[in-house]
Structure formats: C-alpha cells, structure tokens
Design a protein around this motif. Sequence first.
Motif, PDB file in Angstrom:
ATOM      1  N   VAL A 237       0.833  -1.209   0.121  1.00 32.69           N
ATOM      2  CA  VAL A 237      -0.207  -0.090  -0.020  1.00 32.69           C
ATOM      3  C   VAL A 237       0.858   1.282  -0.036  1.00 32.69           C
ATOM      4  N   TYR A 238       1.756   1.266   0.896  1.00 32.74           N
ATOM      5  CA  TYR A 238       2.904   2.299   0.835  1.00 32.74           C
ATOM      6  C   TYR A 238       3.653   2.499  -0.485  1.00 32.74           C
ATOM      7  N   PHE A 239       4.176   1.252  -1.107  1.00 28.76           N
ATOM      8  CA  PHE A 239       4.935   1.242  -2.309  1.00 28.76           C
ATOM      9  C   PHE A 239       4.016   1.821  -3.328  1.00 28.76           C
ATOM     10  N   GLY A 240       2.532   1.425  -3.398  1.00 25.29           N
ATOM     11  CA  GLY A 240       1.742   1.948  -4.305  1.00 25.29           C
ATOM     12  C   GLY A 240       1.219   3.339  -4.175  1.00 25.29           C
ATOM     13  N   ARG A 241       1.709   3.921  -3.153  1.00 30.83           N
ATOM     14  CA  ARG A 241       1.320   5.186  -2.743  1.00 30.83           C
ATOM     15  C   ARG A 241      -0.451   5.361  -2.921  1.00 30.83           C
ATOM     16  N   TRP A 242      -0.854   4.463  -2.182  1.00 30.72           N
ATOM     17  CA  TRP A 242      -2.592   4.545  -1.796  1.00 30.72           C
ATOM     18  C   TRP A 242      -3.180   4.539  -2.877  1.00 30.72           C
ATOM     19  N   SER A 243      -2.711   3.947  -3.921  1.00 32.92           N
ATOM     20  CA  SER A 243      -3.404   3.753  -5.313  1.00 32.92           C
ATOM     21  C   SER A 243      -3.618   2.188  -5.663  1.00 32.92           C
ATOM     22  N   PRO A 244      -4.813   1.890  -5.913  1.00 33.84           N
ATOM     23  CA  PRO A 244      -4.934   0.542  -6.646  1.00 33.84           C
ATOM     24  C   PRO A 244      -3.990   0.106  -7.797  1.00 33.84           C
ATOM     25  N   TRP A 245      -3.627   1.130  -8.577  1.00 31.72           N
ATOM     26  CA  TRP A 245      -2.784   0.630  -9.905  1.00 31.72           C
ATOM     27  C   TRP A 245      -1.517   0.791  -9.287  1.00 31.72           C
ATOM     28  N   GLY A 246      -0.926   1.331  -8.285  1.00 31.86           N
ATOM     29  CA  GLY A 246       0.267   1.430  -7.845  1.00 31.86           C
ATOM     30  C   GLY A 246       0.505  -0.014  -6.997  1.00 31.86           C
ATOM     31  N   ILE A 247      -0.576  -0.243  -6.432  1.00 36.66           N
ATOM     32  CA  ILE A 247      -0.700  -1.682  -5.698  1.00 36.66           C
ATOM     33  C   ILE A 247      -0.288  -2.889  -6.732  1.00 36.66           C
ATOM     34  N   LEU A 248      -1.203  -2.611  -7.735  1.00 37.21           N
ATOM     35  CA  LEU A 248      -1.049  -3.813  -8.888  1.00 37.21           C
ATOM     36  C   LEU A 248       0.400  -3.768  -9.487  1.00 37.21           C
ATOM     37  N   ALA A 249       1.154  -2.943  -9.502  1.00 36.03           N
ATOM     38  CA  ALA A 249       2.603  -2.713 -10.082  1.00 36.03           C
ATOM     39  C   ALA A 249       3.345  -3.608  -8.891  1.00 36.03           C
ATOM     40  N   GLY A 250       3.210  -3.217  -7.634  1.00 33.73           N
ATOM     41  CA  GLY A 250       4.073  -3.741  -6.568  1.00 33.73           C
ATOM     42  C   GLY A 250       3.642  -5.255  -6.494  1.00 33.73           C
ATOM     43  N   ALA A 251       2.543  -5.572  -6.536  1.00 39.42           N
ATOM     44  CA  ALA A 251       2.038  -6.925  -6.291  1.00 39.42           C
ATOM     45  C   ALA A 251       2.864  -7.697  -7.552  1.00 39.42           C
ATOM     46  N   LEU A 252       2.525  -7.340  -8.619  1.00 36.86           N
ATOM     47  CA  LEU A 252       3.260  -8.028  -9.849  1.00 36.86           C
ATOM     48  C   LEU A 252       4.752  -7.960  -9.771  1.00 36.86           C
ATOM     49  N   LEU A 253       5.365  -6.928  -9.143  1.00 40.16           N
ATOM     50  CA  LEU A 253       6.756  -6.999  -9.141  1.00 40.16           C
ATOM     51  C   LEU A 253       7.180  -8.059  -8.210  1.00 40.16           C
ATOM     52  N   PHE A 254       6.780  -8.189  -6.811  1.00 42.85           N
ATOM     53  CA  PHE A 254       6.976  -9.468  -5.795  1.00 42.85           C
ATOM     54  C   PHE A 254       6.747 -10.471  -6.607  1.00 42.85           C
ATOM     55  N   SER A 255       5.672 -10.744  -7.065  1.00 37.60           N
ATOM     56  CA  SER A 255       5.064 -12.127  -7.378  1.00 37.60           C
ATOM     57  C   SER A 255       5.965 -12.679  -8.636  1.00 37.60           C
ATOM     58  N   MET A 256       6.308 -11.774  -9.607  1.00 40.49           N
ATOM     59  CA  MET A 256       7.083 -12.168 -10.780  1.00 40.49           C
ATOM     60  C   MET A 256       8.660 -12.716 -10.107  1.00 40.49           C
ATOM     61  N   ALA A 257       9.045 -11.790  -9.206  1.00 47.96           N
ATOM     62  CA  ALA A 257      10.355 -12.375  -8.813  1.00 47.96           C
ATOM     63  C   ALA A 257      10.331 -13.743  -8.003  1.00 47.96           C
ATOM     64  N   ASP A 258       9.168 -13.814  -7.264  1.00 50.77           N
ATOM     65  CA  ASP A 258       8.943 -14.778  -6.606  1.00 50.77           C
ATOM     66  C   ASP A 258       8.918 -16.251  -7.536  1.00 50.77           C
ATOM     67  N   SER A 259       7.967 -15.946  -8.571  1.00 50.23           N
ATOM     68  CA  SER A 259       7.871 -16.796  -9.724  1.00 50.23           C
ATOM     69  C   SER A 259       9.127 -17.395 -10.350  1.00 50.23           C
ATOM     70  N   ALA A 260       9.983 -16.239 -10.486  1.00 52.40           N
ATOM     71  CA  ALA A 260      11.676 -16.710 -11.040  1.00 52.40           C
ATOM     72  C   ALA A 260      12.330 -17.561 -10.083  1.00 52.40           C
ATOM     73  N   GLN A 261      12.281 -17.222  -8.797  1.00 49.75           N
ATOM     74  CA  GLN A 261      13.077 -18.099  -7.893  1.00 49.75           C
ATOM     75  C   GLN A 261      12.390 -19.419  -7.812  1.00 49.75           C
ATOM     76  N   LEU A 262      11.152 -19.657  -8.075  1.00 49.79           N
ATOM     77  CA  LEU A 262      10.661 -20.940  -7.944  1.00 49.79           C
ATOM     78  C   LEU A 262      11.152 -21.692  -9.186  1.00 49.79           C
ATOM     79  N   TRP A 263      11.049 -20.945 -10.348  1.00 50.84           N
ATOM     80  CA  TRP A 263      11.545 -21.805 -11.748  1.00 50.84           C
ATOM     81  C   TRP A 263      12.694 -22.076 -11.680  1.00 50.84           C
ATOM     82  N   VAL A 264      13.648 -21.273 -11.167  1.00 49.35           N
ATOM     83  CA  VAL A 264      15.080 -21.481 -10.899  1.00 49.35           C
ATOM     84  C   VAL A 264      15.181 -22.904 -10.124  1.00 49.35           C
TER      85      VAL A 264
END
Length: 311
Positions: A237-264
């Motif tokens: 919520v802080y990363f996204g600056r209290w905006s739904p679109w910012g939260i979406l960007a942050g959630a995808l950033l973290f989840s894609m990094a998590d997905s990458a490590q799982l595939w590794v």
Amino acid sequence: MGDMAGQGIALGILATGIRLATPYLLAALGELFTQRSGIYNLGLEGVMLMGAFTGFFVTLTSGSPYIGLAAAMVVGAGMGLIMGLVSITLKAEQGISGIGLFMLGWGLSGLFYRLYVGGITNINGLEPVAIPVLSSIPFLGPALFSHTIVVYLAFLLVPVCWVVLFKTKWGLKVRAVGTTPQAADTLGVSVNLIRYQCLILGSMMAGLAGAALTVGNTHMFADNITAGRGFIAVALVYFGRWSPWGILAGALLFSMADSAQLWVQVLGINFPYELAVILPYVVTIIALAMTFGRIWAPAALGKPYERGARG
C-alpha cells in the motif's frame, strides 16, 4: 528449440507470477481502503491465516470451495470488527492492536488445525477456468486467461476499487475521513462508521486472500502458510502510494520475482537455493528504497479520532 524452450519458461514464469500475485492484490486492496480511512492494520497477516484455515476447513467439510471462500470472508469481517472495537472505539494504539490481532490469528489457526485436522490433508479446491477465445490467443492466452475464478476477481477488483475510491460519494467520504476527519464530521459524516466499514471490508478481503492460498492454490493448509504475505501487503500500500494501480504494479513486481525463484529451483539451475528464496524480498526492499518523491499518505493515518479534538 532453444527459443521455444525460452518462451515456454518465460510464459511459465508469467503464469505462475499472476497466480502468486492474487493474495497480495486482495489483501493490499482491502488494506488500501482501511488506510485511506485513517487506520492501518498490522494484523493483516493474522487475518489471512484465519482466512486460509477457514477456507480450507469449510471446503474440507462442505465439499464446496465457494462456501469455503465465503466463510473465510465472514471470519475476516469478524476479525476486522475486533480490530475496530480496540482501535476505533477504545482508541488503542493501532500498531499494538494490529500486532495483537496477528498473534490471535496466528495462534488460533494453528490450534484449530491441530484440533480439527491434525495433519497434511488435501481438499478439492478451485480449478482453473479457461476464458473462451482469450485463452486461445497464441503464447499469452494460456498464461493470462487460464486461472481460477479468484485470480480473475483479484485483477478485476483493481479498476473497481479505483472507481469506488475516486468516483463515488462513499469513496469521497473515505478519503475525507482519512485526511481531515474533523471537517468530515462537521459535514455530517460519521468518522467512526466509515472507519468501521473500511476496516471490516479490508479484513474481509484479507480473509479471502488467505483462502485464495489454500482453496485456490495449494489445496491444503500448513502452519504459517501465508509466510509474511500480510505484512508485504501492508508494505505494498505504501509502495503503491495508496493507489490501486500502484498496488497492482507492486504486487506483480514481487510475485514475478517469487515466480522466477521458483522456476530457478524447478529447472535445477546451478544457483544457491538460499539466494533464490530471498530474491523476491530483496527486489521488494530495493524497489521500496528507490521510491522517491512526496509520499501521499492520508494525513490522519494512525490517529484515533475524538470529536472536538484539534490536529
């Protein structure tokens, strides 16, 4: 062949990342409303744990994952009400009451799991639903449009939350209460009522986020299955600056990094396991540290409201 293998891996990372983003999105979007009203809920992790167990257990006993999801939301609402009684009515310090809520959810979920389940048990959870036509799009179709209903719901809620928060009368009240509660009260807006509504709504979504892990993803429950996702949702919520679109960007950033490590790990790449596991957390910390400019936090965030008080 190499290009095809590379494309397959990339699509696999994308599909897994979208699925992993779901609990972050649901919990963080709910917390967005809570914080916009002036309350921050550090107990989100505990709410998610209770939602995860409730969704799992009700699905196990009823045979219906949809009843399980609904039950998780009801339990989440109840925990939000507890937080509201302590933080809004009794005006306790929000950080302390949030940590207490986390410990309550953490303890109860583990206790109930041992009492009523006892060990690793699988359930018949949600299955992927391919969207006609869209899922047939070459390459991207299967990765983007072959997920469970709760995944589609999480991403659909991003524009819905934006409209509700910024284009409706109720959303205006929420933002007013979180910014200038005295002025909102003067205009006839019930500050405590709005805060209760947002806290209960946010906790319902956190309960659903927890159930999305067990009912929609793993089809099982384990101690501490949320693994800090509730705390990450608060940070998003802080990363996204209290905006739904910012939260979406942050959630995808973290989840894609998590997905990458799982595939590794799945691909057996010669990379230290410990470094792979911490990769998404490191990426998130760096992203948060690089965030600059004015942080548009609600002015009354974390401040209990007392009628007639100044500041």
